[in-house]
Design a protein around this motif. Sequence first.
Motif, PDB file in Angstrom:
ATOM      1  N   ASP A 193      37.910  49.772  38.288  1.00 58.30           N
ATOM      2  CA  ASP A 193      38.939  50.234  39.222  1.00 58.30           C
ATOM      3  C   ASP A 193      38.552  49.964  40.671  1.00 58.30           C
ATOM      4  N   ARG A 194      37.317  49.658  40.897  1.00 59.09           N
ATOM      5  CA  ARG A 194      36.898  49.343  42.268  1.00 59.09           C
ATOM      6  C   ARG A 194      37.515  48.027  42.748  1.00 59.09           C
ATOM      7  N   PHE A 195      37.973  47.243  41.811  1.00 61.11           N
ATOM      8  CA  PHE A 195      38.565  45.945  42.139  1.00 61.11           C
ATOM      9  C   PHE A 195      40.089  46.058  42.124  1.00 61.11           C
ATOM     10  N   SER A 196      40.718  45.484  43.136  1.00 62.29           N
ATOM     11  CA  SER A 196      42.170  45.431  43.153  1.00 62.29           C
ATOM     12  C   SER A 196      42.617  44.127  43.790  1.00 62.29           C
ATOM     13  N   ALA A 197      43.765  43.632  43.410  1.00 61.91           N
ATOM     14  CA  ALA A 197      44.286  42.389  43.955  1.00 61.91           C
ATOM     15  C   ALA A 197      45.766  42.542  44.217  1.00 61.91           C
ATOM     16  N   LYS A 198      46.212  41.881  45.275  1.00 61.54           N
ATOM     17  CA  LYS A 198      47.613  41.908  45.629  1.00 61.54           C
ATOM     18  C   LYS A 198      48.085  40.511  45.993  1.00 61.54           C
ATOM     19  N   MET A 199      49.368  40.317  45.845  1.00 58.45           N
ATOM     20  CA  MET A 199      49.982  39.060  46.283  1.00 58.45           C
ATOM     21  C   MET A 199      51.329  39.424  46.888  1.00 58.45           C
ATOM     22  N   PRO A 200      51.337  39.783  48.152  1.00 60.55           N
ATOM     23  CA  PRO A 200      52.572  40.262  48.787  1.00 60.55           C
ATOM     24  C   PRO A 200      53.630  39.182  48.963  1.00 60.55           C
ATOM     25  N   ASN A 201      53.196  37.918  49.008  1.00 66.34           N
ATOM     26  CA  ASN A 201      54.168  36.828  49.109  1.00 66.34           C
ATOM     27  C   ASN A 201      53.553  35.564  48.515  1.00 66.34           C
ATOM     28  N   ALA A 202      54.320  34.527  48.469  1.00 69.38           N
ATOM     29  CA  ALA A 202      53.889  33.302  47.775  1.00 69.38           C
ATOM     30  C   ALA A 202      52.753  32.578  48.473  1.00 69.38           C
TER      31      ALA A 202
ATOM     32  N   VAL B 267      35.232  45.441  50.757  1.00 70.00           N
ATOM     33  CA  VAL B 267      35.248  43.988  50.940  1.00 70.00           C
ATOM     34  C   VAL B 267      36.653  43.484  50.640  1.00 70.00           C
ATOM     35  N   THR B 268      37.182  42.665  51.519  1.00 72.96           N
ATOM     36  CA  THR B 268      38.490  42.053  51.279  1.00 72.96           C
ATOM     37  C   THR B 268      38.360  40.545  51.372  1.00 72.96           C
ATOM     38  N   LEU B 269      38.714  39.879  50.298  1.00 77.47           N
ATOM     39  CA  LEU B 269      38.709  38.421  50.243  1.00 77.47           C
ATOM     40  C   LEU B 269      40.153  37.941  50.296  1.00 77.47           C
ATOM     41  N   ARG B 270      40.358  36.826  50.990  1.00 81.51           N
ATOM     42  CA  ARG B 270      41.718  36.359  51.221  1.00 81.51           C
ATOM     43  C   ARG B 270      41.921  34.949  50.678  1.00 81.51           C
ATOM     44  N   CYS B 271      43.163  34.677  50.335  1.00 83.73           N
ATOM     45  CA  CYS B 271      43.463  33.377  49.741  1.00 83.73           C
ATOM     46  C   CYS B 271      44.855  32.912  50.144  1.00 83.73           C
ATOM     47  N   LYS B 272      44.934  31.641  50.514  1.00 79.13           N
ATOM     48  CA  LYS B 272      46.222  31.005  50.747  1.00 79.13           C
ATOM     49  C   LYS B 272      46.351  29.887  49.725  1.00 79.13           C
ATOM     50  N   PRO B 273      47.264  30.013  48.760  1.00 79.96           N
ATOM     51  CA  PRO B 273      47.386  28.976  47.733  1.00 79.96           C
ATOM     52  C   PRO B 273      48.073  27.737  48.293  1.00 79.96           C
TER      53      PRO B 273
ATOM     54  N   GLY C 182      54.015  25.847  47.376  1.00 87.13           N
ATOM     55  CA  GLY C 182      54.832  25.440  46.238  1.00 87.13           C
ATOM     56  C   GLY C 182      54.267  25.837  44.894  1.00 87.13           C
ATOM     57  N   HIS C 183      52.998  26.175  44.861  1.00 85.48           N
ATOM     58  CA  HIS C 183      52.393  26.606  43.603  1.00 85.48           C
ATOM     59  C   HIS C 183      52.838  28.026  43.271  1.00 85.48           C
ATOM     60  N   ASN C 184      53.163  28.254  41.999  1.00 85.46           N
ATOM     61  CA  ASN C 184      53.647  29.576  41.626  1.00 85.46           C
ATOM     62  C   ASN C 184      52.662  30.363  40.772  1.00 85.46           C
ATOM     63  N   SER C 185      51.516  29.755  40.466  1.00 86.47           N
ATOM     64  CA  SER C 185      50.470  30.472  39.731  1.00 86.47           C
ATOM     65  C   SER C 185      49.243  30.615  40.608  1.00 86.47           C
ATOM     66  N   LEU C 186      48.679  31.814  40.620  1.00 86.70           N
ATOM     67  CA  LEU C 186      47.477  32.066  41.414  1.00 86.70           C
ATOM     68  C   LEU C 186      46.465  32.818  40.576  1.00 86.70           C
ATOM     69  N   PHE C 187      45.227  32.376  40.694  1.00 89.30           N
ATOM     70  CA  PHE C 187      44.139  32.942  39.900  1.00 89.30           C
ATOM     71  C   PHE C 187      43.027  33.397  40.836  1.00 89.30           C
ATOM     72  N   TRP C 188      42.361  34.464  40.468  1.00 86.79           N
ATOM     73  CA  TRP C 188      41.096  34.861  41.074  1.00 86.79           C
ATOM     74  C   TRP C 188      40.017  34.787  39.987  1.00 86.79           C
ATOM     75  N   TYR C 189      38.959  34.030  40.288  1.00 82.87           N
ATOM     76  CA  TYR C 189      37.822  33.887  39.380  1.00 82.87           C
ATOM     77  C   TYR C 189      36.565  34.414  40.063  1.00 82.87           C
TER      78      TYR C 189
ATOM     79  N   ASN D 282      54.441  33.785  40.171  1.00 81.15           N
ATOM     80  CA  ASN D 282      55.542  34.150  41.076  1.00 81.15           C
ATOM     81  C   ASN D 282      55.296  35.506  41.755  1.00 81.15           C
ATOM     82  N   ASN D 283      54.062  35.672  42.216  1.00 84.76           N
ATOM     83  CA  ASN D 283      53.631  36.839  42.994  1.00 84.76           C
ATOM     84  C   ASN D 283      53.468  38.099  42.145  1.00 84.76           C
ATOM     85  N   VAL D 284      53.704  38.029  40.868  1.00 83.67           N
ATOM     86  CA  VAL D 284      53.616  39.202  39.994  1.00 83.67           C
ATOM     87  C   VAL D 284      52.320  39.140  39.191  1.00 83.67           C
ATOM     88  N   PRO D 285      51.538  40.231  39.191  1.00 89.41           N
ATOM     89  CA  PRO D 285      50.323  40.226  38.370  1.00 89.41           C
ATOM     90  C   PRO D 285      50.672  40.211  36.895  1.00 89.41           C
ATOM     91  N   ILE D 286      50.208  39.189  36.194  1.00 85.92           N
ATOM     92  CA  ILE D 286      50.527  39.036  34.786  1.00 85.92           C
ATOM     93  C   ILE D 286      49.387  39.557  33.904  1.00 85.92           C
TER      94      ILE D 286
END
Lengths: 118, 112
Positions: A63-72, A19-25, A28-35, A51-55
């Motif tokens: 481990d079945r869950f993964s998230a990416k943010m390739p760009n802003a 399953v792949t879920l997608r998000c467009k923030p 201009g926002h620099n913080s992104l959350f998945w809940y 700023n696109n970096v997982p904090i």
Amino acid sequence: DAGVIQSPRHEVTEMGQEVTLRCKPISGHNSLFWYRQTMMRGLELLIYFNNNVPIDDSGMPEDRFSAKMPNASFSTLKIQPSEPRDSAVYFCASSLGVGQGATGNTIYFGEGSWLTVV
Amino acid sequence: QKEVEQDPGPLSVPEGAIVSLNCTYSNSAFQYFMWYRQYSRKGPELLMYTYSSGNKEDGRFTAQVDKSSKYISLFIRDSQPSDSATYLCAMSAGSNDYKLSFGAGTTVTVRA
């Protein structure tokens, strides 16, 4: 502004499928959350990007869950393989600042992706 | 015990009534308190935000924080059917805390 945009809005998939879920923030926002929201556990933070970096990915259940943010302007949350207990509403949210602690950092939620794994 | 406790309800009131919602918490470090409103099949949206103790009013909505009792409240005056939603409390300790502690949410129905 269009707000936080999530896709798909609804997904029904069979156990074991990816399953792949997608998000467009919001632009201009620099913080992104998945809940994730369930009746049993309420609203849980899965992962936080700044700023696109997982904090903080300490909320990712397995481990079945993964998230990416390739760009802003784009992020994905992937579940592979999916299981029935992953059925939930997954929200993406974004904010201008780091957290909701200050009024100017309001966290804006998308409308959610409703996932059912059968 | 959960860090934030909120009665899930549901709560049903007639139009025009005062709606009273509350949360209790255990972490004395919390200083920032929020109420989110979530309509059915929508994402949560920030309704009220307060810092430390005291009251804050915004139209028909009043948020109260009593840090000594670790208790926060949201009052909705002259409730309307459009107020029917789930209300979630949330809180954090620092202004830059990205991780909020949410209550379970209380579902409110305002009957016309």
